[in-house]
Motif scaffolding. Structure first.
Motif, PDB file in Angstrom:
ATOM      1  N   CYS A 179       2.709   1.769  -3.405  1.00  0.00           N
ATOM      2  CA  CYS A 179       1.986   2.271  -4.336  1.00  0.00           C
ATOM      3  C   CYS A 179       1.550   3.847  -4.219  1.00  0.00           C
ATOM      4  CB  CYS A 179       0.454   1.436  -4.403  1.00  0.00           C
ATOM      5  SG  CYS A 179       0.700  -0.364  -5.047  1.00  0.00           S
ATOM      6  N   ARG A 180       1.612   4.385  -3.061  1.00  0.00           N
ATOM      7  CA  ARG A 180       1.102   5.656  -2.910  1.00  0.00           C
ATOM      8  C   ARG A 180       2.451   6.620  -2.946  1.00  0.00           C
ATOM      9  NH1 ARG A 180      -3.534   6.917  -0.279  1.00  0.00           N
ATOM     10  NH2 ARG A 180      -4.905   5.068   0.202  1.00  0.00           N
ATOM     11  N   PRO A 199       4.236   0.918 -10.982  1.00  0.00           N
ATOM     12  CA  PRO A 199       4.377   0.630  -9.596  1.00  0.00           C
ATOM     13  C   PRO A 199       2.785   0.431  -9.044  1.00  0.00           C
ATOM     14  CG  PRO A 199       4.740   3.015  -9.689  1.00  0.00           C
ATOM     15  CD  PRO A 199       4.863   2.344 -11.294  1.00  0.00           C
ATOM     16  N   ARG A 200       1.928   1.079  -9.262  1.00  0.00           N
ATOM     17  CA  ARG A 200       0.397   0.693  -8.692  1.00  0.00           C
ATOM     18  C   ARG A 200      -0.019  -0.568  -8.892  1.00  0.00           C
ATOM     19  NH1 ARG A 200      -1.890   5.315  -6.707  1.00  0.00           N
ATOM     20  NH2 ARG A 200      -0.834   7.164  -7.075  1.00  0.00           N
ATOM     21  N   ARG A 201       0.479  -1.246 -10.000  1.00  0.00           N
ATOM     22  CA  ARG A 201      -0.329  -2.630 -10.537  1.00  0.00           C
ATOM     23  C   ARG A 201       0.709  -3.595 -10.211  1.00  0.00           C
ATOM     24  NH1 ARG A 201       0.097  -4.019 -16.555  1.00  0.00           N
ATOM     25  NH2 ARG A 201       2.200  -4.206 -15.934  1.00  0.00           N
ATOM     26  N   GLU A 203       0.654  -1.340  -0.114  1.00  0.00           N
ATOM     27  CA  GLU A 203      -0.032   0.066   0.042  1.00  0.00           C
ATOM     28  C   GLU A 203       0.950   1.132  -0.063  1.00  0.00           C
ATOM     29  OE1 GLU A 203      -3.329   2.498   0.104  1.00  0.00           O
ATOM     30  OE2 GLU A 203      -3.192   0.203  -0.393  1.00  0.00           O
ATOM     31  N   ALA A 241      10.945   0.640  -5.779  1.00  0.00           N
ATOM     32  CA  ALA A 241       9.535   0.934  -6.357  1.00  0.00           C
ATOM     33  C   ALA A 241       9.855   2.243  -7.546  1.00  0.00           C
ATOM     34  CB  ALA A 241       8.756   1.813  -5.226  1.00  0.00           C
ATOM     35  N   PRO A 243       5.838   5.841  -4.553  1.00  0.00           N
ATOM     36  CA  PRO A 243       6.640   5.030  -5.225  1.00  0.00           C
ATOM     37  C   PRO A 243       8.215   5.603  -5.317  1.00  0.00           C
ATOM     38  CG  PRO A 243       5.400   6.186  -6.885  1.00  0.00           C
ATOM     39  CD  PRO A 243       4.940   6.527  -5.394  1.00  0.00           C
TER      40      PRO A 243
END
Length: 363
Positions: A97-98, A267-269, A94, A261, A100
């Protein structure tokens, strides 16, 4: 500030926090910090994560934990430890993703808590990876000794040298290995992750050999390890839980994925999928290996130092010791790559961040 007075740093920097929308990659867009090349995909992340997680500890922990805590219930302890590690991995996924960034926990704490805590965590990460990497590197020469016929037959540039007057020794093999891995990482993240993938694949093949060959022996001999009079849980549920607490350390390494990251294409996926696949694969391999090993030999008769190779030797397969030792060597190399990589990332982010912070403090 008064004219001619002393110039003091701005102490408000100790509690200030970095804006959540201002990651290192966004700073690069403003010309502040150079953006790292985004070259990593999900296979690269899984290779880095699995290589960092599956260390040589699995070749030792199964014997120690089974004898002292879990007995035949070792597989359940691995499952509990894997679930606990997954909860921690979800938090990393989490945050990565927020935000990176290559700084990992340093960057997260800088945003959420403040600069002073981030400074401590950044240097703690560097110290952690330094000590962890050195301990992994020092385990190489004992594992290589098997292929040379003993520790005393190693070449002089690989054998440990005892220092007179000090209760310690110098390990040139560890130093050589660290230099080689560092040089590999300096070539680039894509090149090093490709090498990590090859080494990790070979290590997984060794573990699959243990599972398949051990399973064949178990079905042929009736799984004598599970037929102990103490039952499946000789120390009860408390033994299983205490064993899972020790086995949690076998899952440490997935946080290496978070440190990459800034170099991940999406990075979100990719980061959540990379961490999830890493822990799923590691947990599956751990559970299968433990189920086979404790089923071949009664837990109280297992060798705590070399549990897997000694199990095969017990059934007349001494040659399998070389296969298992090869897996241990590969696991050490993969763990060292996974240990030095986040150290470089955390060190770069911490030092660059501190430089910018000091400039702002004295402005």
């Amino acid at each position: 500030m008064a004219v001619g007075g002393p110039s003091w740093p701005n102490l408000q920097c100790l509690v200030r926090r970095k804006p959540a929308t201002a990651g290192w990659a966004e700073d690069a867009d403003r010309g502040g910090v150079q953006r790292l090349a985004k070259t990593l995909s999900i296979p690269h992340l899984v290779a880095i994560g699995v290589g960092s997680t599956i260390g040589a500890g699995i070749y030792v922990l199964v014997g120690t934990v089974a004898r002292e805590h879990t007995g035949p219930g070792l597989t359940l302890s691995f499952l509990i430890a894997g679930v606990a590690a997954a909860l921690s991995a979800l938090c990393y996924a989490e945050l990565s993703c927020r935000f990176p960034s290559a700084g990992s926990a340093y960057h997260y704490s800088y945003i959420c808590i403040g600069e002073s805590v981030a400074w401590l965590i950044g240097w703690a990460l560097i110290l952690e990876y330094t000590i962890g990497g050195s301990s992994v590197a020092r385990g190489m020469s004992p594992n290589l000794a098997l292929f040379f016929g003993g520790q005393d037959k190693l070449p002089f540039f690989l054998a440990q040298v005892h220092v007179k007057g000090l209760d310690t020794s110098v390990d040139p093999c560890a130093a050589i290995l660290v230099l080689i891995v560092t040089a590999l990482l300096c070539l680039g993240i894509k090149e090093s992750s490709s090498v990590e993938g090859i080494i990790t694949t070979a290590n997984i093949i060794v573990m699959l050999f243990v599972i398949c060959a051990g399973g064949w022996l178990g079905f042929r001999n009736g799984w004598v390890g599970y037929k102990v009079p103490e039952g499946y849980f000789p120390n009860g549920i408390s033994g299983v839980l205490s064993g899972s607490a020790t086995l949690f350390f076998a899952f440490i390494g997935f946080d290496t994925v978070a440190s990459t990251a800034e170099e991940v294409k999406n990075p979100r996926r990719d980061l959540p999928l990379g961490m999830g696949l890493t822990l799923s694969l590691c947990c599956f391999l751990y559970m299968m290996v433990s189920a086979v090993v404790v089923g071949l030999v009664p837990y109280h008769a297992m060798d705590p130092d070399t549990p897997i190779s000694s199990v095969f030797a017990r059934y007349g397969m001494q040659w399998a010791e070389y296969v298992v030792s090869s897996g241990a060597v590969l696991a050490l190399v993969a763990s060292l790559i996974g240990g030095i990589l986040p150290q470089l990332m955390a060190g770069n982010a911490t030092i660059v961040g501190m430089t910018l912070e000091l400039q702002l403090s004295f402005t």
